[in-house]
Motif scaffolding. Structure first.
Motif, PDB file in Angstrom:
ATOM      1  N   GLU A  28       0.826  -1.196   0.000  1.00  0.00           N
ATOM      2  CA  GLU A  28       0.000   0.000   0.000  1.00  0.00           C
ATOM      3  C   GLU A  28       0.863   1.249   0.000  1.00  0.00           C
ATOM      4  OE1 GLU A  28      -2.849   0.022   3.129  1.00  0.00           O
ATOM      5  OE2 GLU A  28      -3.929  -1.691   2.332  1.00  0.00           O
ATOM      6  N   ALA A  29       0.395   2.294  -0.636  1.00  0.00           N
ATOM      7  CA  ALA A  29       1.066   3.585  -0.644  1.00  0.00           C
ATOM      8  C   ALA A  29       0.004   4.669  -0.550  1.00  0.00           C
ATOM      9  CB  ALA A  29       1.862   3.750  -1.939  1.00  0.00           C
ATOM     10  N   SER A  30       0.372   5.816  -0.003  1.00  0.00           N
ATOM     11  CA  SER A  30      -0.628   6.877   0.113  1.00  0.00           C
ATOM     12  C   SER A  30      -0.810   7.559  -1.230  1.00  0.00           C
ATOM     13  CB  SER A  30      -0.216   7.887   1.185  1.00  0.00           C
ATOM     14  OG  SER A  30       0.978   8.523   0.821  1.00  0.00           O
ATOM     15  N   ALA A  31      -2.030   8.017  -1.475  1.00  0.00           N
ATOM     16  CA  ALA A  31      -2.370   8.658  -2.747  1.00  0.00           C
ATOM     17  C   ALA A  31      -2.586  10.141  -2.541  1.00  0.00           C
ATOM     18  CB  ALA A  31      -3.652   8.047  -3.295  1.00  0.00           C
ATOM     19  N   GLY A  32      -2.456  10.890  -3.614  1.00  0.00           N
ATOM     20  CA  GLY A  32      -2.814  12.298  -3.577  1.00  0.00           C
ATOM     21  C   GLY A  32      -4.299  12.395  -3.317  1.00  0.00           C
ATOM     22  N   THR A  33      -4.699  13.213  -2.388  1.00  0.00           N
ATOM     23  CA  THR A  33      -6.098  13.227  -2.003  1.00  0.00           C
ATOM     24  C   THR A  33      -6.772  14.572  -2.235  1.00  0.00           C
ATOM     25  OG1 THR A  33      -5.463  13.733   0.254  1.00  0.00           O
ATOM     26  CG2 THR A  33      -5.794  11.416  -0.289  1.00  0.00           C
ATOM     27  N   THR A  34      -6.251  15.384  -3.131  1.00  0.00           N
ATOM     28  CA  THR A  34      -6.879  16.647  -3.465  1.00  0.00           C
ATOM     29  C   THR A  34      -7.338  16.585  -4.913  1.00  0.00           C
ATOM     30  OG1 THR A  34      -5.484  17.817  -1.903  1.00  0.00           O
ATOM     31  CG2 THR A  34      -6.568  19.145  -3.567  1.00  0.00           C
ATOM     32  N   LYS A  35      -8.570  17.008  -5.142  1.00  0.00           N
ATOM     33  CA  LYS A  35      -9.160  16.985  -6.476  1.00  0.00           C
ATOM     34  C   LYS A  35      -9.129  18.397  -7.079  1.00  0.00           C
ATOM     35  CE  LYS A  35     -10.333  12.651  -6.247  1.00  0.00           C
ATOM     36  NZ  LYS A  35      -9.726  11.638  -7.070  1.00  0.00           N
ATOM     37  N   PRO A  36      -9.438  18.523  -8.371  1.00  0.00           N
ATOM     38  CA  PRO A  36      -9.438  19.853  -9.005  1.00  0.00           C
ATOM     39  C   PRO A  36     -10.494  20.790  -8.407  1.00  0.00           C
ATOM     40  CG  PRO A  36      -9.469  18.103 -10.658  1.00  0.00           C
ATOM     41  CD  PRO A  36      -9.668  17.448  -9.331  1.00  0.00           C
ATOM     42  N   MET A  37     -10.299  22.082  -8.655  1.00  0.00           N
ATOM     43  CA  MET A  37     -11.194  23.119  -8.145  1.00  0.00           C
ATOM     44  C   MET A  37     -12.641  22.813  -8.531  1.00  0.00           C
ATOM     45  SD  MET A  37     -11.347  25.951  -6.396  1.00  0.00           S
ATOM     46  CE  MET A  37      -9.715  26.642  -6.331  1.00  0.00           C
ATOM     47  N   LEU A  38     -13.542  22.983  -7.564  1.00  0.00           N
ATOM     48  CA  LEU A  38     -14.960  22.711  -7.755  1.00  0.00           C
ATOM     49  C   LEU A  38     -15.737  23.955  -7.344  1.00  0.00           C
ATOM     50  CD1 LEU A  38     -16.846  20.260  -8.431  1.00  0.00           C
ATOM     51  CD2 LEU A  38     -16.971  19.864  -5.982  1.00  0.00           C
ATOM     52  N   ASN A  58     -24.355  23.121  -1.190  1.00  0.00           N
ATOM     53  CA  ASN A  58     -24.373  22.658  -2.576  1.00  0.00           C
ATOM     54  C   ASN A  58     -22.997  22.186  -3.036  1.00  0.00           C
ATOM     55  OD1 ASN A  58     -27.084  23.139  -2.733  1.00  0.00           O
ATOM     56  ND2 ASN A  58     -26.902  25.068  -3.835  1.00  0.00           N
ATOM     57  N   TRP A  59     -21.940  22.859  -2.571  1.00  0.00           N
ATOM     58  CA  TRP A  59     -20.576  22.445  -2.904  1.00  0.00           C
ATOM     59  C   TRP A  59     -20.299  21.047  -2.345  1.00  0.00           C
ATOM     60  CZ3 TRP A  59     -16.239  20.762  -0.486  1.00  0.00           C
ATOM     61  CH2 TRP A  59     -15.042  20.809  -1.202  1.00  0.00           C
ATOM     62  N   GLU A  60     -20.686  20.820  -1.087  1.00  0.00           N
ATOM     63  CA  GLU A  60     -20.457  19.507  -0.468  1.00  0.00           C
ATOM     64  C   GLU A  60     -21.228  18.407  -1.200  1.00  0.00           C
ATOM     65  OE1 GLU A  60     -19.347  20.641   4.139  1.00  0.00           O
ATOM     66  OE2 GLU A  60     -21.454  20.274   3.661  1.00  0.00           O
ATOM     67  N   MET A  61     -22.470  18.681  -1.575  1.00  0.00           N
ATOM     68  CA  MET A  61     -23.269  17.684  -2.307  1.00  0.00           C
ATOM     69  C   MET A  61     -22.642  17.378  -3.673  1.00  0.00           C
ATOM     70  SD  MET A  61     -25.715  16.710  -0.380  1.00  0.00           S
ATOM     71  CE  MET A  61     -24.659  16.941   1.034  1.00  0.00           C
ATOM     72  N   LYS A  62     -22.162  18.406  -4.335  1.00  0.00           N
ATOM     73  CA  LYS A  62     -21.532  18.229  -5.650  1.00  0.00           C
ATOM     74  C   LYS A  62     -20.223  17.433  -5.520  1.00  0.00           C
ATOM     75  CE  LYS A  62     -20.415  20.989  -9.741  1.00  0.00           C
ATOM     76  NZ  LYS A  62     -20.371  22.364 -10.289  1.00  0.00           N
ATOM     77  N   ALA A  63     -19.431  17.737  -4.488  1.00  0.00           N
ATOM     78  CA  ALA A  63     -18.171  17.026  -4.270  1.00  0.00           C
ATOM     79  C   ALA A  63     -18.423  15.546  -3.971  1.00  0.00           C
ATOM     80  CB  ALA A  63     -17.380  17.673  -3.131  1.00  0.00           C
ATOM     81  N   LYS A  64     -19.438  15.262  -3.164  1.00  0.00           N
ATOM     82  CA  LYS A  64     -19.783  13.872  -2.849  1.00  0.00           C
ATOM     83  C   LYS A  64     -20.239  13.124  -4.089  1.00  0.00           C
ATOM     84  CE  LYS A  64     -21.183  14.806   1.909  1.00  0.00           C
ATOM     85  NZ  LYS A  64     -22.320  14.903   2.823  1.00  0.00           N
ATOM     86  N   ALA A  65     -21.056  13.770  -4.894  1.00  0.00           N
ATOM     87  CA  ALA A  65     -21.583  13.122  -6.100  1.00  0.00           C
ATOM     88  C   ALA A  65     -20.491  12.886  -7.135  1.00  0.00           C
ATOM     89  CB  ALA A  65     -22.693  13.967  -6.706  1.00  0.00           C
ATOM     90  N   ILE A  70     -16.063  10.798   0.928  1.00  0.00           N
ATOM     91  CA  ILE A  70     -14.898  11.241   1.707  1.00  0.00           C
ATOM     92  C   ILE A  70     -14.379  12.604   1.259  1.00  0.00           C
ATOM     93  CG2 ILE A  70     -14.180   8.914   2.353  1.00  0.00           C
ATOM     94  CD1 ILE A  70     -11.984   9.096   0.246  1.00  0.00           C
ATOM     95  N   PHE A  71     -14.791  13.074   0.076  1.00  0.00           N
ATOM     96  CA  PHE A  71     -14.362  14.382  -0.414  1.00  0.00           C
ATOM     97  C   PHE A  71     -15.402  15.471  -0.143  1.00  0.00           C
ATOM     98  CE2 PHE A  71     -11.710  11.539  -2.870  1.00  0.00           C
ATOM     99  CZ  PHE A  71     -10.496  12.195  -2.855  1.00  0.00           C
ATOM    100  N   GLY A  72     -16.505  15.142   0.519  1.00  0.00           N
ATOM    101  CA  GLY A  72     -17.604  16.081   0.680  1.00  0.00           C
ATOM    102  C   GLY A  72     -17.558  16.958   1.906  1.00  0.00           C
ATOM    103  N   LYS A 104     -10.977  23.191  -3.561  1.00  0.00           N
ATOM    104  CA  LYS A 104     -10.471  21.909  -4.047  1.00  0.00           C
ATOM    105  C   LYS A 104     -10.842  20.835  -3.027  1.00  0.00           C
ATOM    106  CE  LYS A 104      -6.574  23.391  -6.815  1.00  0.00           C
ATOM    107  NZ  LYS A 104      -5.208  23.028  -7.166  1.00  0.00           N
ATOM    108  N   PRO A 105     -11.706  19.887  -3.409  1.00  0.00           N
ATOM    109  CA  PRO A 105     -12.087  18.830  -2.472  1.00  0.00           C
ATOM    110  C   PRO A 105     -10.864  18.034  -2.024  1.00  0.00           C
ATOM    111  CG  PRO A 105     -13.518  18.825  -4.393  1.00  0.00           C
ATOM    112  CD  PRO A 105     -12.386  19.758  -4.691  1.00  0.00           C
ATOM    113  N   SER A 106     -10.827  17.719  -0.754  1.00  0.00           N
ATOM    114  CA  SER A 106      -9.713  16.967  -0.195  1.00  0.00           C
ATOM    115  C   SER A 106     -10.260  15.901   0.746  1.00  0.00           C
ATOM    116  CB  SER A 106      -8.787  17.916   0.573  1.00  0.00           C
ATOM    117  OG  SER A 106      -7.681  17.221   1.076  1.00  0.00           O
ATOM    118  N   ALA A 107      -9.503  14.826   0.879  1.00  0.00           N
ATOM    119  CA  ALA A 107      -9.921  13.719   1.738  1.00  0.00           C
ATOM    120  C   ALA A 107      -8.770  13.329   2.643  1.00  0.00           C
ATOM    121  CB  ALA A 107     -10.326  12.528   0.883  1.00  0.00           C
ATOM    122  N   PRO A 108      -9.105  12.616   3.709  1.00  0.00           N
ATOM    123  CA  PRO A 108      -8.034  12.078   4.536  1.00  0.00           C
ATOM    124  C   PRO A 108      -7.174  11.165   3.664  1.00  0.00           C
ATOM    125  CG  PRO A 108     -10.178  11.656   5.528  1.00  0.00           C
ATOM    126  CD  PRO A 108     -10.417  12.212   4.177  1.00  0.00           C
TER     127      PRO A 108
END
Length: 182
Positions: A28-38, A58-65, A70-72, A104-108
């Motif tokens: 296992e390796a850690s992944a980049g956890t930031t997505k493009p600007m939303l 609305n931003w959180e709902m869009k990020a989740k969808a 985990i990105f919401g 930019k949505p981010s996750a743990p």
């Protein structure tokens, strides 16, 4: 007290070996956890604070969808800001606020398995070929690494191609590849 010291020693060793993921599996390796600007726009309100809350929701709902649950979270997002506008309500001449949330949505930290998974699917339409390839990729990832790694939307280093293939005349063939992450 001795148990706490033992746990701290294990934690220190895990950190020295490259993080807590090193305890679970060497593959296992850690992944980049930031997505493009939303961006997401909220409803109009008389109070700016409420307009911002609506935009965040609305931003959180869009990020989740778009990415997964985990990105919401607005609190974990990077480079957040608002673009708010104030306009006059036509019916009562009161001022209305409308805001757009940007971030930019981010996750743990997610963990990824080593090795790329590839899937191919042929169909009469490009949409059907993409859907079939995605389904096939997710089934392969689940069979190889388990259900928590079976979501293509969580994969990193994704690549997709669609086109014709002489083995399947009259059909569109799509190929998806990516590294499975949880």
């Amino acid at each position: 007290m001795r148990t706490i010291k033992s746990m701290l020693a294990v934690f220190a060793l895990a950190t020295a070996l490259g993080g807590l993921g090193a305890i679970g599996s060497a593959t296992e390796a850690s992944a980049g956890t930031t997505k493009p600007m939303l961006k997401a726009e909220g409803k109009a309100y008389y109070q700016k604070k409420k307009a911002k809350k609506s935009a965040i929701y609305n931003w959180e709902m869009k990020a989740k969808a778009k990415y997964s649950a985990i990105f919401g979270s607005w609190e974990r997002a990077h480079k957040t800001n608002f673009d708010c506008k104030r306009e006059t309500h036509q019916g009562n001449d009161r001022k209305l606020w409308t805001c757009q949330a940007k971030g930019k949505p981010s996750a743990p930290i997610a963990f990824c398995k080593s090795g790329k998974i590839t899937a191919k699917w042929a169909h009469q339409s490009k949409t059907g070929a993409k859907a079939g390839a995605r389904d096939a990729w997710e089934k392969r990832a689940a069979a190889k690494h388990g259900m928590k790694y079976s979501f293509y939307k969580n994969a990193v280093k994704k690549h997709s191609t669609c086109g014709s293939d002489s083995r399947f005349p009259g059909k569109i063939t799509c190929t998806l590849s990516g590294t499975a992450c949880n």
